[in-house]
Design an enzyme around this catalytic site. Structure first.
Site, PDB file in Angstrom:
ATOM      1  N   GLU A 287     -14.368   3.958  41.104  1.00  0.00           N
ATOM      2  CA  GLU A 287     -15.140   3.337  40.025  1.00  0.00           C
ATOM      3  C   GLU A 287     -16.370   2.592  40.538  1.00  0.00           C
ATOM      4  O   GLU A 287     -17.337   2.423  39.806  1.00  0.00           O
ATOM      5  CB  GLU A 287     -14.264   2.371  39.231  1.00  0.00           C
ATOM      6  CG  GLU A 287     -13.251   3.086  38.345  1.00  0.00           C
ATOM      7  CD  GLU A 287     -12.563   2.162  37.346  1.00  0.00           C
ATOM      8  OE1 GLU A 287     -12.791   0.940  37.398  1.00  0.00           O
ATOM      9  OE2 GLU A 287     -11.787   2.667  36.526  1.00  0.00           O
ATOM     10  N   HIS A 316       2.339  17.637  57.195  1.00  0.00           N
ATOM     11  CA  HIS A 316       3.128  18.854  56.966  1.00  0.00           C
ATOM     12  C   HIS A 316       2.760  19.512  55.646  1.00  0.00           C
ATOM     13  O   HIS A 316       3.425  20.454  55.221  1.00  0.00           O
ATOM     14  CB  HIS A 316       4.620  18.511  56.999  1.00  0.00           C
ATOM     15  CG  HIS A 316       5.054  17.957  58.329  1.00  0.00           C
ATOM     16  ND1 HIS A 316       5.591  18.736  59.319  1.00  0.00           N
ATOM     17  CD2 HIS A 316       4.974  16.700  58.845  1.00  0.00           C
ATOM     18  CE1 HIS A 316       5.853  17.983  60.387  1.00  0.00           C
ATOM     19  NE2 HIS A 316       5.473  16.739  60.117  1.00  0.00           N
ATOM     20  N   LYS A 431     -12.094   6.482  26.520  1.00  0.00           N
ATOM     21  CA  LYS A 431     -11.450   5.519  25.611  1.00  0.00           C
ATOM     22  C   LYS A 431     -11.999   5.694  24.192  1.00  0.00           C
ATOM     23  O   LYS A 431     -11.261   5.657  23.213  1.00  0.00           O
ATOM     24  CB  LYS A 431     -11.705   4.084  26.099  1.00  0.00           C
ATOM     25  CG  LYS A 431     -11.012   3.738  27.414  1.00  0.00           C
ATOM     26  CD  LYS A 431     -11.149   2.261  27.744  1.00  0.00           C
ATOM     27  CE  LYS A 431     -10.413   1.903  29.020  1.00  0.00           C
ATOM     28  NZ  LYS A 431     -10.492   0.490  29.375  1.00  0.00           N
TER      29      LYS A 431
HETATM   30  O1  PA5 Z   1     -11.845  -1.106  36.301  1.00  0.00           O
HETATM   31  C1  PA5 Z   1     -11.734  -1.082  35.101  1.00  0.00           C
HETATM   32  O2  PA5 Z   1     -12.370  -1.848  34.371  1.00  0.00           O
HETATM   33  C2  PA5 Z   1     -10.765  -0.149  34.394  1.00  0.00           C
HETATM   34  O3  PA5 Z   1     -10.112   0.745  35.217  1.00  0.00           O
HETATM   35  C3  PA5 Z   1      -9.738  -1.017  33.710  1.00  0.00           C
HETATM   36  O4  PA5 Z   1      -9.066  -1.783  34.672  1.00  0.00           O
HETATM   37  C4  PA5 Z   1      -8.761  -0.220  32.891  1.00  0.00           C
HETATM   38  O5  PA5 Z   1      -9.447   0.662  32.059  1.00  0.00           O
HETATM   39  C5  PA5 Z   1      -7.904  -1.148  32.045  1.00  0.00           C
HETATM   40  O6  PA5 Z   1      -8.703  -1.913  31.196  1.00  0.00           O
HETATM   41  P1  PA5 Z   1      -8.184  -3.253  30.564  1.00  0.00           P
HETATM   42  O7  PA5 Z   1      -7.814  -4.185  31.649  1.00  0.00           O
HETATM   43  O8  PA5 Z   1      -9.337  -3.760  29.750  1.00  0.00           O
HETATM   44  O9  PA5 Z   1      -6.997  -2.910  29.712  1.00  0.00           O
END
Ligand code: PA5
Length: 443
Positions: A287, A316, A431
């Site tokens: 990310e 392996h 989302k």
């Molecule tokens: O890094 C991020 O922002 C995402 O991966 C979130 O952690 C993930 O989508 C979960 O979101 P939230 O904590 O708002 O439920």
């Protein structure tokens, strides 16, 4: 502590050295963020290890729930809201959960909305004798993630049905979310326990906030040592002496080899209990530097694809590909110096002494060390780039140090790759589409 080792030839590489030197200015910015002690900058997660007010709040609530009766802490969250907690839990306890079934309390992770997992949870709930045996944390920075809220509703309803009323289970529920989220507001209206997140701290940098600290504290993890490891590593990783700044060094190694077509970073863990730590890092790298746009607004589709391998298991399965296939990877080996020990019996006591006789009488740790060293030598002989991270041992202190090292590494790497390490605009796309399908408004 944590030690980083990489190809010494890079010390004479001009391109590498100039990239490493360019990190110094950003180190100064990181030191300013720490000195400010406030959560304003995108890099604010580096304030967390020394935020004493946060520690007090978390410890007070963990103390409130402390009981010999406690059996399960259900952590409901996904991505940045659970991967860090799972990384530490699995490294210290979770990997052994099947072998140590009697050890309590355990953390159960409700991540994606899995009907099968939820049904199994329903059966487990039948075994509970009182609400004091369980804590349910609903963790979501935004407070609006579909999977998390669906799991939350189903789990709370399951427990309420088992204990006869919703009122019996609500005192066992904790909401961990941003103070400006609807979840914060509605949890407050219901009188639920709440812990706030520090607003600019993104999910994947939040493991040392209440997100990770609270669940871990309730099951007996030493969160003070975890924070101490992070704080001590942080000092190194904001230093403008690049010879001691492990994060700047490893970020530069990654950026250097990326510029030479290493588009994959394989994180090769030789302690299987660290697999979830690899998955935490996968989100952190994926990310943070996987970006459509550069910091200057050009379309770049940048990124290094993080993968997780386990030694020696995956030698392996994909070892052939790694050693003989495309040279598109920079590998980060991760291992620890200290282990508990057991040994293969001496030849006279073995059942099959003629099979692989060289293992007779050898300690398991010596066999693993030979495999680890042999693998690194094979990589070097095949001219495959790698670096090695050694943890002194696997405990809270070293895990805290590793987490902070890697979070700082990602901040430097974003700078070196000219992308924003802190946003995730494309995660939002799925989302939005999911919500459209569920409301029946998809085209
Ligand atoms: O890094 C991020 O922002 C995402 O991966 C979130 O952690 C993930 O989508 C979960 O979101 P939230 O904590 O708002 O439920």
């Amino acid at each position: 502590m944590v030690v980083l080792d990489y190809d010494k030839a890079l010390q004479n590489d001009e391109n590498f050295q100039s990239m490493l030197a360019s990190t110094v200015q950003y180190s100064g910015h990181l030191r300013n963020v720490i000195e400010s002690g406030v959560y304003i900058a995108a890099e604010s997660s580096i304030v967390l290890p020394t935020d004493e007010a946060l520690l007090e709040k978390v410890q007070a609530l963990a103390e409130h729930y402390k009981s010999p009766a406690l059996r399960y802490h259900v952590v409901i969250g996904i991505g940045g809201s659970n991967l860090g907690t799972k990384a530490i839990y699995d490294a210290l306890y979770g990997y052994a959960d099947v072998l140590e079934s009697a050890r309590m309390p355990k953390i159960l992770f409700a991540e994606t909305t899995s009907p099968d997992w939820l049904q199994m949870f329903g059966r487990l709930a039948q075994t509970l004798e009182s609400p004091e045996q369980i804590i349910v944390s609903v963790i979501s920075k935004s407070g609006g993630t579909s999977e998390t809220l669906a799991n939350f509703e189903i789990i709370v309803q399951t427990l309420a049905a088992h204990f006869g009323e919703t009122a019996a289970i609500l005192p066992r529920v904790v909401a961990i979310t941003d103070e400006d989220s609807a979840l914060w507001e509605q949890a407050g209206a219901l009188g639920l326990q709440r812990l706030p997140l520090q607003l600019p701290v993104g999910g994947r940098y939040s493991v040392l906030s209440a997100v990770g600290l609270f669940p871990l504290a309730t099951i007996g993890c030493d969160i003070v040592a975890l924070r101490r490891g992070a704080a001590e590593m942080r000092t190194l990783c904001v230093s403008d002496d690049t010879s001691e700044n492990l994060a700047a060094q490893s970020a530069t190694v990654l950026a250097h080899y990326h510029s030479k077509a290493a588009v994959i970073n394989d994180n090769f863990f030789f302690n299987p209990q660290l697999e979830s730590l690899g998955k935490w890092y996968r989100q952190l790298m994926g990310e943070s530097v996987g970006k459509q746009d550069s910091l200057s607004g050009e379309t770049v589709h940048a990124g290094i694809t993080p993968t997780v391998s386990l030694g020696s298991t995956d030698l392996h399965s994909v070892g052939q590909l790694y050693l003989g296939g495309p040279k598109d990877k920079i590998t980060t080996f991760v291992y620890t110096q200290k282990h508990g020990d057991v040994a293969v019996p001496a030849a006279s006591d073995r059942v099959l002494p003629e099979l692989v006789p060289i293992i007779s009488g050898k300690k398991a740790s010596d066999i693993m060390q030979a495999i680890f060293d042999g693998t690194r030598l094979a990589y070097a002989n095949a001219a495959l780039p790698s670096m090695t991270v050694m943890l002194d041992t696997i405990d809270e202190y070293n895990l805290g140090a590793y987490l902070q090292f890697k979070m700082n590494e990602m901040m430097y790497l974003g700078q070196l790759m000219n992308v924003n390490s802190f946003d995730q605009p494309n995660v939002e796309l799925y989302k939005i589409e999911t919500k459209r399908i569920l409301t029946g408004t998809n085209s």
